[in-house]
Write an enzyme that holds these catalytic residues in place. Structure first.
Site, PDB file in Angstrom:
ATOM      1  N   LYS A  28       0.817  -1.222   0.000  1.00 24.63           N
ATOM      2  CA  LYS A  28       0.000   0.000   0.000  1.00 24.63           C
ATOM      3  C   LYS A  28       0.853   1.276   0.000  1.00 24.63           C
ATOM      4  CE  LYS A  28      -0.845   0.444   4.984  1.00 24.63           C
ATOM      5  NZ  LYS A  28      -0.147   1.710   5.194  1.00 24.63           N
ATOM      6  N   THR A  29       1.979   1.274   0.740  1.00 24.71           N
ATOM      7  CA  THR A  29       2.825   2.482   0.791  1.00 24.71           C
ATOM      8  C   THR A  29       3.385   2.779  -0.594  1.00 24.71           C
ATOM      9  OG1 THR A  29       3.398   1.894   3.059  1.00 24.71           O
ATOM     10  CG2 THR A  29       4.702   3.613   2.038  1.00 24.71           C
ATOM     11  N   ASP A 214      -4.088   7.605   4.481  1.00 22.40           N
ATOM     12  CA  ASP A 214      -3.538   6.273   4.746  1.00 22.40           C
ATOM     13  C   ASP A 214      -4.136   5.730   6.044  1.00 22.40           C
ATOM     14  OD1 ASP A 214      -1.996   4.027   4.528  1.00 22.40           O
ATOM     15  OD2 ASP A 214      -0.152   4.957   5.264  1.00 22.40           O
ATOM     16  N   GLU A 215      -4.144   4.400   6.199  1.00 20.70           N
ATOM     17  CA  GLU A 215      -4.685   3.719   7.399  1.00 20.70           C
ATOM     18  C   GLU A 215      -6.104   4.221   7.718  1.00 20.70           C
ATOM     19  OE1 GLU A 215      -3.145   1.248   8.366  1.00 20.70           O
ATOM     20  OE2 GLU A 215      -0.980   1.529   8.379  1.00 20.70           O
ATOM     21  N   GLN A 243      -7.544  -4.950   9.701  1.00 21.79           N
ATOM     22  CA  GLN A 243      -6.451  -4.481  10.561  1.00 21.79           C
ATOM     23  C   GLN A 243      -6.887  -3.309  11.445  1.00 21.79           C
ATOM     24  OE1 GLN A 243      -2.280  -4.719   9.003  1.00 21.79           O
ATOM     25  NE2 GLN A 243      -3.294  -4.836   7.025  1.00 21.79           N
ATOM     26  N   ARG A 600       2.417 -10.594  10.191  1.00 17.60           N
ATOM     27  CA  ARG A 600       3.771 -10.007  10.326  1.00 17.60           C
ATOM     28  C   ARG A 600       4.816 -11.033   9.888  1.00 17.60           C
ATOM     29  NH1 ARG A 600       2.264  -5.857   9.425  1.00 17.60           N
ATOM     30  NH2 ARG A 600       0.240  -6.851   9.266  1.00 17.60           N
TER      31      ARG A 600
END
Length: 667
Positions: A28-29, A214-215, A243, A600
């Site tokens: 995504k980044t 973002d987020e 998330q 993770r």
């Protein structure tokens, strides 16, 4: 830079509202960075009219650095890349003339808020920190719902609710009187201003011709309203409802669902290709999260190897559980030559780290424990920032109280209580009152001399800050002999050295912010102090240590990181999910938290728990977490099948007990 079909589609969709549902490890980044580049280079949008919003200052800085590798720095220097709260602050500063306070306002953190509530509340609550934190949380909730003290008073029914409404009213009055804002005001004030003043709203919607967030799944109600007032319908939101793990601080995953209602023409792009984890880990993560209710469905996939089985390790007790984790790490470090930094041990609560640390020390395994203790919340930094706060806003009573006797000037609590009570009667700040002749009515001449000396000192700092702000921190330290005072109170050489190093870092940062750099414009003294207070409140300090150490952290802190091998510990009922969530039927967020921990892991995933635990001196038999029973059996490797069968049998027995109890209660 190579992009998959979904990523390319997400970047090139620039007209109208867009939601990118980006799964863990889906890049995504990279998409956000490339979309900004695309907007500037291909769509010819002025960088000054693009705003990117993140949730931490760290993420904002990283985004700016990554953009600078692809774009000329002059293009992005004036582009807004900030947190929600920093953006709110920017709007407040720009529109200060339309608001009811002056530009030399200061910002309260949680400690200041609790200190104020202590003064407002009656004796029965004054020393009850738990209740004060609860009231502070309620005030935060009311502000996030845009409720004024009058609104809360009208809604109050019981005596307790009326009492809390009255406290909120007094809290609000104090802040207004002293020209202070709290953290929630940075969203609420600009949102209400934009809603009420169409001219100002039009200016900001024109200024922000394209908005990226973002987020997005971490937004709360007030941030969602803030976003809606800013956008002109050209925006990209990037988030993942699976998330969303911050409901305890107001995040609302339903904000993703609300988008369909508020923006019916919104385009939704799913990014499901995970570049991080093995196929087996992703299959298990998908299986777990499928037990949650979803507004939008997605399923992560990987083109990496299917990978190793997921191991379930069962200890006799917590110490044995930690021993088994340590033995696996030692074995793989020696035999497979794996680095210690490839391993992360994740847990639900910080208290779980104590036994793990004990065993890692015993086995000589180097480790780094990640804690969210902010640099800006340390004693020496708080003291010096309070001096800077009073220079900016002499009416800041809470900065005054902190520093009037720091270092010691023999001005005691009794004197300060007298001053506070008299200041309240006279409707003046402590600084104002200390300057008045009326002070003679309440204090002895000897005490007045000490206070006047302090006031003259502050006035000299104000004068110096106007003439030579660059050296103001050094002047404060030298004039009050602060280092000498630290040596007296800290005594231990290590603590003294750490504090002196922290002061040097603060001074260096302060000077660099005054100067500015290729990325950031020079800032004023007022802007620096508010920015540093903001960092204290909102900064996420979690980072992966570069030394060769095993990483220990909470599941919350692990979000955004990745490791070759992950241990998720304490996988039993009452810990994960924790007992409070079980009691309140809030299992879904606990499941999302476990999902975050699982995703993770790149190559190896271990779940561990102990069949017995000690609690308040009692030995408890533990059941495996329900989440372990929601994973695909064929992908798990249980350390002890006998223990598994016993645990499953106990789980079934407990289910029958609950069903029988329900029948009895019905009768």
């Amino acid at each position: 830079m190579s992009l998959n079909i979904s990523q390319k589609k997400a970047i090139e969709l620039i007209n109208g509202p867009c939601l990118i549902l980006a799964g863990a490890g889906s890049g995504k980044t990279k998409v956000i960075i490339n979309k900004i580049i695309y907007l500037i280079d291909h769509c010819q949008i002025n960088p000054n009219n693009i705003t990117a919003v993140t949730f931490t200052n760290k993420a904002a800085r990283e985004m700016r650095i990554r953009l600078s590798k692809h774009l000329n720095i002059s293009k992005i220097k004036n582009m807004i890349i900030s947190t929600f709260h920093s953006l709110g602050l920017k709007i407040i500063k720009k529109e200060i003339n339309s608001l009811k306070f002056t530009e030399n306002f200061t910002l309260f953190d949680e400690k200041d808020q609790i200190m104020l509530l202590k003064k407002i509340c009656k004796k029965d609550l004054k020393h009850d920190i738990k209740s004060l934190k609860k009231i502070n949380f309620m005030i935060s909730c009311w502000k996030n719902r845009f409720l004024t003290p009058l609104d809360v008073k009208l809604l109050a029914k019981s005596d307790i609710e009326k009492n809390y409404a009255s406290i909120y009213d007094e809290y609000h009055h104090y802040l207004c009187e002293l020209n202070i804002l709290d953290f929630n005001d940075l969203i609420c004030i600009p949102t209400l201003l934009l809603k009420k003043n169409i001219k100002i709203q039009n200016y900001w919607q024109k200024k922000i011709s394209y908005l990226l967030v973002d987020e997005y799944q971490d937004t709360n109600n007030s941030q969602y309203e803030f976003f809606k007032t800013l956008t002109n319908n050209n925006f990209t939101l990037v988030g993942d409802d699976d998330q969303s793990i911050y409901s305890w601080r107001g995040a609302n995953p339903k904000n993703i669902f609300l988008l369909n209602k508020d923006f019916p023409n919104i385009k939704i792009i799913k990014m499901e290709h995970n570049y991080r984890s093995s196929g087996r880990i992703l299959k298990a993560a998908n299986s777990l999260i499928s037990h949650n209710i979803h507004f939008l469905n997605k399923k992560l996939f990987s083109k990496l190897k299917y990978g190793k089985h997921i191991n379930i390790i069962i200890g006799k007790n917590e110490e044995n559980e930690a021993e088994k984790i340590a033995n696996i790490i030692i074995f793989q470090h020696i035999i497979k030559k794996n680095k210690y930094q490839d391993y992360a041990i994740l847990y639900r609560g910080n208290y779980q780290s104590r036994i793990i640390e004990k065993i890692l020390i015993k086995k000589n395994i180097p480790y780094n424990i990640s804690e969210n203790s902010s640099f800006f919340s340390r004693l020496e930094i708080k003291d010096l920032l309070s001096y800077l706060r009073i220079i900016i806003n002499p009416h800041d009573n809470y900065a005054f109280i902190r520093i009037v006797n720091t270092p010691s000037r023999k001005i005691g609590k009794i004197t300060l209580n007298k001053l506070e009570q008299f200041a309240k009667k006279q409707n003046k700040s402590l600084f104002q009152l200390s300057n008045d002749e009326e002070i003679k009515n309440i204090l002895k001449e000897k005490t007045i001399t000490k206070i006047k000396k302090f006031i003259l000192l502050i006035k000299s700092f104000v004068k110096s800050s106007n003439i030579e702000p660059y050296n103001i921190i050094d002047k404060i330290i030298n004039d009050i002999k602060y280092k000498e005072w630290l040596i007296k109170i800290l005594e231990e050489p290590d603590k003294i050295q750490m504090s002196i190093n922290n002061i040097k870092i603060l001074s260096k940062w302060f000077k660099s912010m005054l100067k500015g750099n290729e990325f950031d414009k020079p800032m004023s003294l007022s802007q620096i102090v508010i920015q540093m207070t903001l960092r204290d409140i909102s900064e996420e300090n979690t980072k992966k240590d570069e030394k060769d150490q095993v990483q220990l952290m909470t599941l919350h802190a692990s979000k955004g990181l990745e490791f070759s091998s992950v241990f998720i510990v304490g996988m039993c009922e009452g810990i994960l999910p924790n007992q409070k969530s079980i009691n309140e039927n809030k299992i879904e967020e606990e499941r999302r938290l476990t999902y975050v921990g699982m995703t993770r892991a790149k190559k190896q995933l271990f779940f561990t728990y102990s069949s017995n635990r000690m609690q308040y001196g009692q030995k408890l038999n533990m059941l495996p977490s329900r989440f372990l029973l929601e994973l695909p059996k064929e992908d798990l490797q249980w350390e002890n099948d006998i223990l598994l069968k016993k645990s499953l049998k106990n789980t079934e027995k407990n289910k029958l007990k609950i069903q029988n109890l329900k029948k009895i209660l019905k009768k």
